[in-house]
Design a protein around this motif. Structure first.
Motif, mmCIF file in Angstrom:
data_model
loop_
_atom_site.group_PDB
_atom_site.id
_atom_site.type_symbol
_atom_site.label_atom_id
_atom_site.label_comp_id
_atom_site.label_asym_id
_atom_site.label_seq_id
_atom_site.Cartn_x
_atom_site.Cartn_y
_atom_site.Cartn_z
ATOM 1 N N UNK A 125 0.617 -1.386 0.034
ATOM 2 C CA UNK A 125 -0.107 0.076 0.063
ATOM 3 C C UNK A 125 0.957 1.382 -0.161
ATOM 4 N N UNK A 126 2.150 1.248 0.186
ATOM 5 C CA UNK A 126 3.053 2.255 0.081
ATOM 6 C C UNK A 126 3.758 2.722 1.240
ATOM 7 N N UNK A 127 3.511 1.823 2.319
ATOM 8 C CA UNK A 127 4.136 2.267 3.628
ATOM 9 C C UNK A 127 5.428 1.768 3.628
ATOM 10 N N UNK A 128 6.327 2.572 4.443
ATOM 11 C CA UNK A 128 7.678 1.855 4.390
ATOM 12 C C UNK A 128 8.286 2.349 6.036
ATOM 13 N N UNK A 129 9.352 1.687 6.200
ATOM 14 C CA UNK A 129 9.877 1.893 7.640
ATOM 15 C C UNK A 129 10.251 3.533 7.796
ATOM 16 N N UNK A 130 9.895 3.962 8.869
ATOM 17 C CA UNK A 130 10.280 5.369 9.202
ATOM 18 C C UNK A 130 11.415 5.446 9.756
ATOM 19 N N UNK A 131 12.179 4.493 9.988
ATOM 20 C CA UNK A 131 13.522 4.510 10.801
ATOM 21 C C UNK A 131 13.319 5.223 12.297
ATOM 22 N N UNK A 132 12.219 4.906 13.090
ATOM 23 C CA UNK A 132 12.179 5.497 14.346
ATOM 24 C C UNK A 132 12.035 4.078 15.325
ATOM 25 N N UNK A 133 12.175 4.318 16.410
ATOM 26 C CA UNK A 133 11.948 3.334 17.451
ATOM 27 C C UNK A 133 10.973 3.800 18.193
ATOM 28 N N UNK A 134 9.729 3.050 18.436
ATOM 29 C CA UNK A 134 8.696 3.667 19.400
ATOM 30 C C UNK A 134 8.954 2.914 20.564
ATOM 31 N N UNK A 135 8.909 3.963 21.564
ATOM 32 C CA UNK A 135 8.959 3.554 23.040
ATOM 33 C C UNK A 135 7.730 3.860 23.778
ATOM 34 N N UNK A 136 7.514 3.050 25.010
ATOM 35 C CA UNK A 136 5.970 3.300 25.567
ATOM 36 C C UNK A 136 5.961 2.773 27.071
ATOM 37 N N UNK A 137 5.052 3.110 27.573
ATOM 38 C CA UNK A 137 5.156 3.058 29.122
ATOM 39 C C UNK A 137 3.678 3.223 29.433
ATOM 40 N N UNK A 138 3.298 2.085 30.389
ATOM 41 C CA UNK A 138 2.170 2.003 30.967
ATOM 42 C C UNK A 138 1.967 2.778 32.229
ATOM 43 N N UNK A 139 0.883 3.615 32.584
ATOM 44 C CA UNK A 139 0.623 4.278 33.685
ATOM 45 C C UNK A 139 -0.139 3.249 34.583
ATOM 46 N N UNK A 140 0.746 3.013 35.850
ATOM 47 C CA UNK A 140 0.190 2.097 36.873
ATOM 48 C C UNK A 140 -0.349 2.811 37.879
ATOM 49 N N UNK A 141 -1.242 1.905 38.773
ATOM 50 C CA UNK A 141 -1.888 2.489 39.754
ATOM 51 C C UNK A 141 -0.890 3.518 40.883
ATOM 52 N N UNK A 142 0.524 2.973 40.969
ATOM 53 C CA UNK A 142 1.095 3.643 42.046
ATOM 54 C C UNK A 142 1.513 5.109 41.224
ATOM 55 N N UNK A 143 1.914 5.026 40.284
ATOM 56 C CA UNK A 143 2.047 6.493 39.286
ATOM 57 C C UNK A 143 0.996 7.222 39.540
ATOM 58 N N UNK A 144 -0.198 6.796 39.351
ATOM 59 C CA UNK A 144 -1.417 7.754 39.255
ATOM 60 C C UNK A 144 -1.553 8.175 40.504
ATOM 61 N N UNK A 145 -1.501 7.381 41.627
ATOM 62 C CA UNK A 145 -1.559 7.777 43.030
ATOM 63 C C UNK A 145 -0.674 8.859 43.395
ATOM 64 N N UNK A 146 0.742 8.640 43.126
ATOM 65 C CA UNK A 146 1.592 9.743 43.310
ATOM 66 C C UNK A 146 1.359 11.010 42.627
ATOM 67 N N UNK A 147 0.795 10.923 41.637
ATOM 68 C CA UNK A 147 0.516 12.412 40.837
ATOM 69 C C UNK A 147 -0.579 12.982 41.519
ATOM 70 N N UNK A 148 -1.634 12.240 42.054
ATOM 71 C CA UNK A 148 -2.672 12.873 42.898
ATOM 72 C C UNK A 148 -2.159 13.407 44.137
ATOM 73 N N UNK A 149 -1.303 12.812 44.641
ATOM 74 C CA UNK A 149 -0.671 13.355 45.851
ATOM 75 C C UNK A 149 0.090 14.565 45.635
ATOM 76 N N UNK A 150 0.561 14.887 44.269
ATOM 77 C CA UNK A 150 1.410 15.908 44.093
ATOM 78 C C UNK A 150 2.918 15.581 43.947
ATOM 79 N N UNK A 151 3.260 14.240 44.170
ATOM 80 C CA UNK A 151 4.630 14.009 44.151
ATOM 81 C C UNK A 151 4.910 13.264 42.742
ATOM 82 N N UNK A 152 6.247 12.972 42.324
ATOM 83 C CA UNK A 152 6.378 12.247 41.110
ATOM 84 C C UNK A 152 7.411 11.047 41.476
#
Length: 154
Positions: A125-152
């Protein structure tokens, strides 16, 4: 084939197709993904239905959305009995048209590294490798709770 925006009445059929096609993962709730795509102004799910089936049995889907610059495609799937009939190509063209109509200049998608058949489909269909690496991360409950408390934790 008729391609239109998904409806909430098609939710179960859409998620069943995604599961049958091997697109779902335990860490992603496909119903939540579908609902978010349908609720947002910058995303949708397009569904291919068989006109001869009255209301239309779901034969294929594609989720499409954008951030204003890059469009993204997810959950491209076609029922096993319809694969090879051009439905996936029609869905991709419809997703591209949706993005063009939204003024988005680029489309991207991710495939699993070992999926050579799917890669070949997109290359046709004309798509080609864009020569990029996709990075990702899941937001877990601990991270969300820390943000709600105002800390990181990062």
């Amino acid at each position: 084939m008729r391609i239109a925006h998904a409806t909430t009445a098609q939710r179960d059929a859409i998620v069943a197709l995604w599961s049958e096609a091997g697109l779902t993962r335990p860490w992603n709730d496909p119903y939540a993904d579908l609902d978010r795509a349908l609720a947002g102004p910058a995303s949708t799910v397009l569904v291919a239905t068989d006109r001869a089936a009255g209301a239309g049995e779901v034969r294929g889907t594609v989720m499409v959305g954008h951030d204003g610059h890059r469009g993204w495609v997810y959950y491209l799937a076609v029922t096993p009995d319809q694969r090879g009939a051009g439905i996936a190509t029609q869905l991709m063209r419809a997703a591209e048209d949706w993005l063009v109509d939204a003024g988005v200049p680029k489309i991207q998608l991710m495939i699993r590294a070992g999926n050579a058949g799917v890669r070949a489909f997109y290359e046709r269909l004309g798509y080609a490798d864009q020569d990029v690496l996709v990075l990702g991360r899941f937001f877990d409950d601990d991270l969300n709770a820390a943000r709600e408390r105002g800390s990181s934790t990062t």
